[in-house]
Design a protein around this motif. Sequence first.
Motif, short mmCIF file in Angstrom:
data_model
loop_
_atom_site.label_atom_id
_atom_site.label_comp_id
_atom_site.label_asym_id
_atom_site.label_seq_id
_atom_site.Cartn_x
_atom_site.Cartn_y
_atom_site.Cartn_z
N TRP A 198 0.85 -1.19 0.00
CA TRP A 198 0.00 0.00 0.00
C TRP A 198 0.88 1.24 0.00
N LEU A 199 0.66 2.11 -0.97
CA LEU A 199 1.42 3.36 -1.06
C LEU A 199 0.62 4.46 -0.40
N GLY A 200 1.22 5.12 0.57
CA GLY A 200 0.58 6.26 1.21
C GLY A 200 0.56 7.46 0.29
N THR A 204 -1.77 18.09 6.90
CA THR A 204 -2.22 17.55 8.18
C THR A 204 -3.14 16.36 7.93
N ASN A 205 -4.09 16.51 7.02
CA ASN A 205 -5.00 15.41 6.70
C ASN A 205 -4.28 14.25 6.03
N ILE A 206 -3.34 14.57 5.15
CA ILE A 206 -2.58 13.51 4.48
C ILE A 206 -1.81 12.68 5.51
N GLN A 207 -1.15 13.33 6.45
CA GLN A 207 -0.40 12.59 7.46
C GLN A 207 -1.32 11.77 8.36
N MET A 208 -2.50 12.32 8.68
CA MET A 208 -3.47 11.59 9.49
C MET A 208 -3.94 10.33 8.76
N ILE A 209 -4.25 10.47 7.49
CA ILE A 209 -4.71 9.31 6.71
C ILE A 209 -3.59 8.30 6.56
N ASN A 210 -2.38 8.76 6.29
CA ASN A 210 -1.25 7.84 6.17
C ASN A 210 -1.02 7.08 7.47
N ASN A 211 -1.13 7.76 8.61
CA ASN A 211 -0.98 7.07 9.90
C ASN A 211 -2.07 6.03 10.11
N LEU A 212 -3.28 6.34 9.67
CA LEU A 212 -4.37 5.36 9.76
C LEU A 212 -4.07 4.14 8.89
N VAL A 221 -3.60 0.29 10.38
CA VAL A 221 -4.45 -0.81 9.92
C VAL A 221 -3.61 -1.90 9.25
N LEU A 222 -2.71 -1.50 8.38
CA LEU A 222 -1.89 -2.48 7.66
C LEU A 222 -0.93 -3.22 8.58
N PHE A 278 3.18 -1.20 4.20
CA PHE A 278 2.85 0.20 3.92
C PHE A 278 4.12 0.92 3.51
N ILE A 279 4.07 1.62 2.37
CA ILE A 279 5.20 2.44 1.93
C ILE A 279 4.75 3.90 2.01
N ASP A 280 5.44 4.64 2.86
CA ASP A 280 5.10 6.04 3.08
C ASP A 280 5.76 6.89 2.00
N THR A 281 4.96 7.44 1.09
CA THR A 281 5.51 8.27 0.02
C THR A 281 5.64 9.73 0.43
N TYR A 282 5.09 10.08 1.58
CA TYR A 282 5.18 11.47 2.06
C TYR A 282 6.63 11.95 2.12
N PRO A 283 7.53 11.21 2.77
CA PRO A 283 8.92 11.68 2.80
C PRO A 283 9.66 11.47 1.47
N VAL A 284 9.17 10.58 0.63
CA VAL A 284 9.83 10.35 -0.66
C VAL A 284 9.81 11.62 -1.50
N TYR A 285 8.71 12.34 -1.46
CA TYR A 285 8.56 13.54 -2.29
C TYR A 285 8.70 14.84 -1.51
#
Length: 105
Positions: free
Chosen positions: A7-9, A25-33, A37-38, A46-53
């Motif tokens: 799953w790509l965040g 803020t919402n993106i980080q909240m959803i990614n944490n959710l 869950v995963l 889960f692959i967090d793309t937030y720090p990738v970009y």
Amino acid sequence: KAKKVIWLGAPIAPDDYKHRQVNNTNIQMINNLYRQVLAKYDNAIFIDTYPVYSWQGKWTAVMPDSQGVWQRVRTRDGIHITDAGGKILTDVIIRVLQKHQIDLQ
């Protein structure tokens, strides 16, 4: 045998993005959710793309690729990913798959 779920965040958004519901803020909240869950499933990654970009914790349209060459990673709208940005994410995904010893063949 259970299949793997990768799953790509959601990636970081520009600070001035005009869509009210899409903000970092919402993106980080959803990614944490997603991450929480995963984490309950042995076959999920889960692959967090937030720090990738992001560059130094901030949204950026350009960043260095694996060779150190600065590339445009976002299209002009600031949201969509360019081919160079896709290559950077592909490299991240491959490293995660290797770390988890997942063979795609």
